[in-house]
Design an enzyme around this catalytic site. Sequence first.
Site, PDB file in Angstrom:
ATOM      1  N   GLY B  11       5.501   7.735  12.187  1.00  0.00           N
ATOM      2  CA  GLY B  11       4.628   6.799  11.488  1.00  0.00           C
ATOM      3  C   GLY B  11       5.402   5.520  11.261  1.00  0.00           C
ATOM      4  O   GLY B  11       6.316   5.180  12.017  1.00  0.00           O
ATOM      5  N   GLY B  14       9.316   6.243  10.366  1.00  0.00           N
ATOM      6  CA  GLY B  14      10.051   6.767  11.510  1.00  0.00           C
ATOM      7  C   GLY B  14      10.174   5.736  12.627  1.00  0.00           C
ATOM      8  O   GLY B  14      11.244   5.566  13.221  1.00  0.00           O
ATOM      9  N   LYS B 186      14.385   7.529  -8.758  1.00  0.00           N
ATOM     10  CA  LYS B 186      13.205   6.944  -8.110  1.00  0.00           C
ATOM     11  C   LYS B 186      11.927   7.543  -8.714  1.00  0.00           C
ATOM     12  O   LYS B 186      10.922   6.841  -8.901  1.00  0.00           O
ATOM     13  CB  LYS B 186      13.269   7.188  -6.602  1.00  0.00           C
ATOM     14  CG  LYS B 186      12.322   6.315  -5.780  1.00  0.00           C
ATOM     15  CD  LYS B 186      12.793   6.173  -4.326  1.00  0.00           C
ATOM     16  CE  LYS B 186      11.977   5.143  -3.553  1.00  0.00           C
ATOM     17  NZ  LYS B 186      10.862   5.732  -2.787  1.00  0.00           N
ATOM     18  N   ASN B 194       2.904   5.435  -9.569  1.00  0.00           N
ATOM     19  CA  ASN B 194       2.056   5.942  -8.488  1.00  0.00           C
ATOM     20  C   ASN B 194       0.907   6.776  -9.070  1.00  0.00           C
ATOM     21  O   ASN B 194      -0.228   6.684  -8.619  1.00  0.00           O
ATOM     22  CB  ASN B 194       2.856   6.809  -7.500  1.00  0.00           C
ATOM     23  CG  ASN B 194       3.798   5.981  -6.639  1.00  0.00           C
ATOM     24  OD1 ASN B 194       4.417   5.038  -7.107  1.00  0.00           O
ATOM     25  ND2 ASN B 194       3.922   6.355  -5.373  1.00  0.00           N
ATOM     26  N   SER B 257       2.557   2.952  -3.239  1.00  0.00           N
ATOM     27  CA  SER B 257       2.243   3.548  -1.932  1.00  0.00           C
ATOM     28  C   SER B 257       1.201   4.663  -2.049  1.00  0.00           C
ATOM     29  O   SER B 257       0.352   4.804  -1.172  1.00  0.00           O
ATOM     30  CB  SER B 257       3.516   4.079  -1.286  1.00  0.00           C
ATOM     31  OG  SER B 257       4.093   5.091  -2.098  1.00  0.00           O
ATOM     32  N   GLU B 269       0.917  12.311  -1.521  1.00  0.00           N
ATOM     33  CA  GLU B 269       2.004  13.296  -1.548  1.00  0.00           C
ATOM     34  C   GLU B 269       2.163  13.896  -2.949  1.00  0.00           C
ATOM     35  O   GLU B 269       3.159  13.684  -3.640  1.00  0.00           O
ATOM     36  CB  GLU B 269       3.294  12.649  -1.054  1.00  0.00           C
ATOM     37  CG  GLU B 269       3.159  12.187   0.407  1.00  0.00           C
ATOM     38  CD  GLU B 269       4.416  11.539   0.959  1.00  0.00           C
ATOM     39  OE1 GLU B 269       5.026  12.137   1.875  1.00  0.00           O
ATOM     40  OE2 GLU B 269       4.796  10.443   0.481  1.00  0.00           O
TER      41      GLU B 269
END
Lengths: 310, 310
Positions: B11, B14, B186, B194, B257, B269
Amino acid sequence: MSMKIAIVGAGAIGSYYGAFLARAGEEVHFLMRRDLEAVRRNGLTISGTGGEFHLPSVRAHASTAEIGECDLVIVAVKTTVNADLLKLLPPLLGAHTQLLTLQNGLGNEDFLFRHFGERTVLGGLCFVCLNRIAPGAVENYGHGTITLGALRPEGNEKARAAAHMFSRAGIDCKFTESLMEARWRKLVWNIPFNGLSIAGGEITTDIILREEGLLQETRGLMRETIAAARALGYAIEDGYDDFQIKRTHEMGAYRPSSLIDFQEKRPVEVEAIWGEPYRAAERARCEAPRLGLLYHLLAGYERRRGHGTG
Amino acid sequence: MSMKIAIVGAGAIGSYYGAFLARAGEEVHFLMRRDLEAVRRNGLTISGTGGEFHLPSVRAHASTAEIGECDLVIVAVKTTVNADLLKLLPPLLGAHTQLLTLQNGLGNEDFLFRHFGERTVLGGLCFVCLNRIAPGAVENYGHGTITLGALRPEGNEKARAAAHMFSRAGIDCKFTESLMEARWRKLVWNIPFNGLSIAGGEITTDIILREEGLLQETRGLMRETIAAARALGYAIEDGYDDFQIKRTHEMGAYRPSSLIDFQEKRPVEVEAIWGEPYRAAERARCEAPRLGLLYHLLAGYERRRGHGTG
C-alpha cells in the site's frame, strides 16, 4: 372541588396526561404553541391501547398570562428548554401553587425548587410510550404508569393527593416516598441504553445486548450509576443491573426515546440524562469515567447539531 | 552487498519506503495485488515534499512463493489482515531472515514473534503522511521519519543495521533501544485523537481540542494510556500528556489516519490501536474504563460496517 391545572409543554406527554385529567373533570389549561390553532378548532384526540377518547373542547392558551394562577402546574417541556420556565411559570404561581415535573432524568425538581421553592415541588416518572401523530392527536402504546413523589418529605401528603387525582382520572399512578431513588433507578437503564443507542451508531437495544463489548460497557455504566446513587444514599440492591438487563432482553429491538429524538433531529436531553448524574457522581466523589465519556460524546453531537443540551 | 528485501503489503507505506530502498540499490521485491499490473507496466512514482522520483522498473510479484527466501521481510499490511500473514510469509523465510513490521499500534511484533520468533523481529514507527493517488503512485506530505528498534535486546545490532540501511536510502531513520516504549508513546496520541475523531462524530483534532468535554476525555484517555505503559515498565515522564496536547494545537484541523480510513470506508485498525492496549492494561491490572468504552464503540461500528478489526 375540581383543581385548576396548567399543562406547560403540551407535547405528547403533556397532552396525554392533561387529556385524562380534563376528561375526569379537572379544569385543565394547556399552554400550546405549535398545535394551538388545531386544538382550539378540533380538541384533543387520544388513541391507542392505553385509552381512546376525544375531547372536542379544550382550554388551549398561547401564554401563561392568559391562564393565570393555578392550583397545580404540570411541567412537561423538554428539559433542554428548562431555562424558558423562568419566564413561563411566574404568571401561573400563587403562594400555594404546587409544581409537578413529569420530565425525564435528573435535576428538574431541583431546578423548580431553586427558582420557585417556597412552593411544593413534586415529580413524576412516566413509563409510557407516546407519539404525537398529528396536531392535537396523541397515540399511546400501552398504559402510561406514573410513579409520583415529593422532592422533600413535607410534600408527601400533597404528592399522595396528586397521585389519587391521577388514579381517579384513569391513570395508573403510584405514590412513592423516595422520588429521587426512583429517578436513579430509571437512570440505571436510561444512561447505558439511551446513550449507547446513539453513541454506538444509532442501534436498538437488542444490538447492544448482542455485542459482547457493548454489553460489558452497559454493565460498566450501570455499575457507575448504582455506585453514585448509593453514595448519595439511595439503597439500590445488588442484582438490580442483572434485573434491568434481563428485562431489556424481553423488549426486543427497542428504540430508546433519546435515539428517537436523535433520529428525528429533535434535541436529546443530554444534561438531564447524563450531565446531571455525572455531576452528581462527581460531587459524591464517585468515579464515573464511562458516564463522563458518554456524556461528553453526546454533548458534542448535540452541540454540533446546533442543539442546546439542557 | 545489497539485501534481498520483500515488501509484504505494498500500500502507501510499503510502496513509499520500498521505493526508497530500491532506488538505493537494495533488491526489493513488492508483493502486490491491486496495483500489480500497473506497477509492472509503469513502475512506481513517488511525489511530494518528502522526495520526488520515478522507478520505471520494479520487482512486482503476485505471490510470495514467486519471491522466495529473503534477508529482510518488511510487513506493511493493514493490521486488520494480520491473520493472512500466516500463509503469506513462510515462502519468504529462511533461518536468518529478519522481520520488520512498519504497522500501526500494538501487538504486531508480538504476533510475528509468536509465529516466526526463531528469527529477529524488528519494528518501526512511521511518522509520515502518505496518500496513494493512483496505482503505483504515492504522494507524501513531509518527510517520513521512522523510529526503528528490536522487539528483544538481542536484536539491537540488527535493528541498528536496518536503521542505517534506511538512512543510506535517504530516509530519516532513528534507532531506538526501547521500541515498545516508543509504541506506547505514540498510543498516548493515537488512542484519544484517532478514537474521538471517529466516535465524536467524524471530527478533526481542532474540534476535539476546542470542546471542553472532549478535551477532558482526551486527557482522561492519555492518563489511562500512560498509567498502563508505566505499569508495564515504560517510563513516560510527567507532562507528556501536556506536550502531546500542545503539539496537537499546532496541527490545526488534522484528520487522524483512522478517521480517514473510516470516512473512506476502509477498515479501521481497532485491535492494534485500542484492543491490544486495552487488553495490555487489563493484564497489568490497570483500570482503563474510558479506553474500554472507546474500544467497544469503535469495534461495534466496524463490525456493523462488515469489517474485521484485526
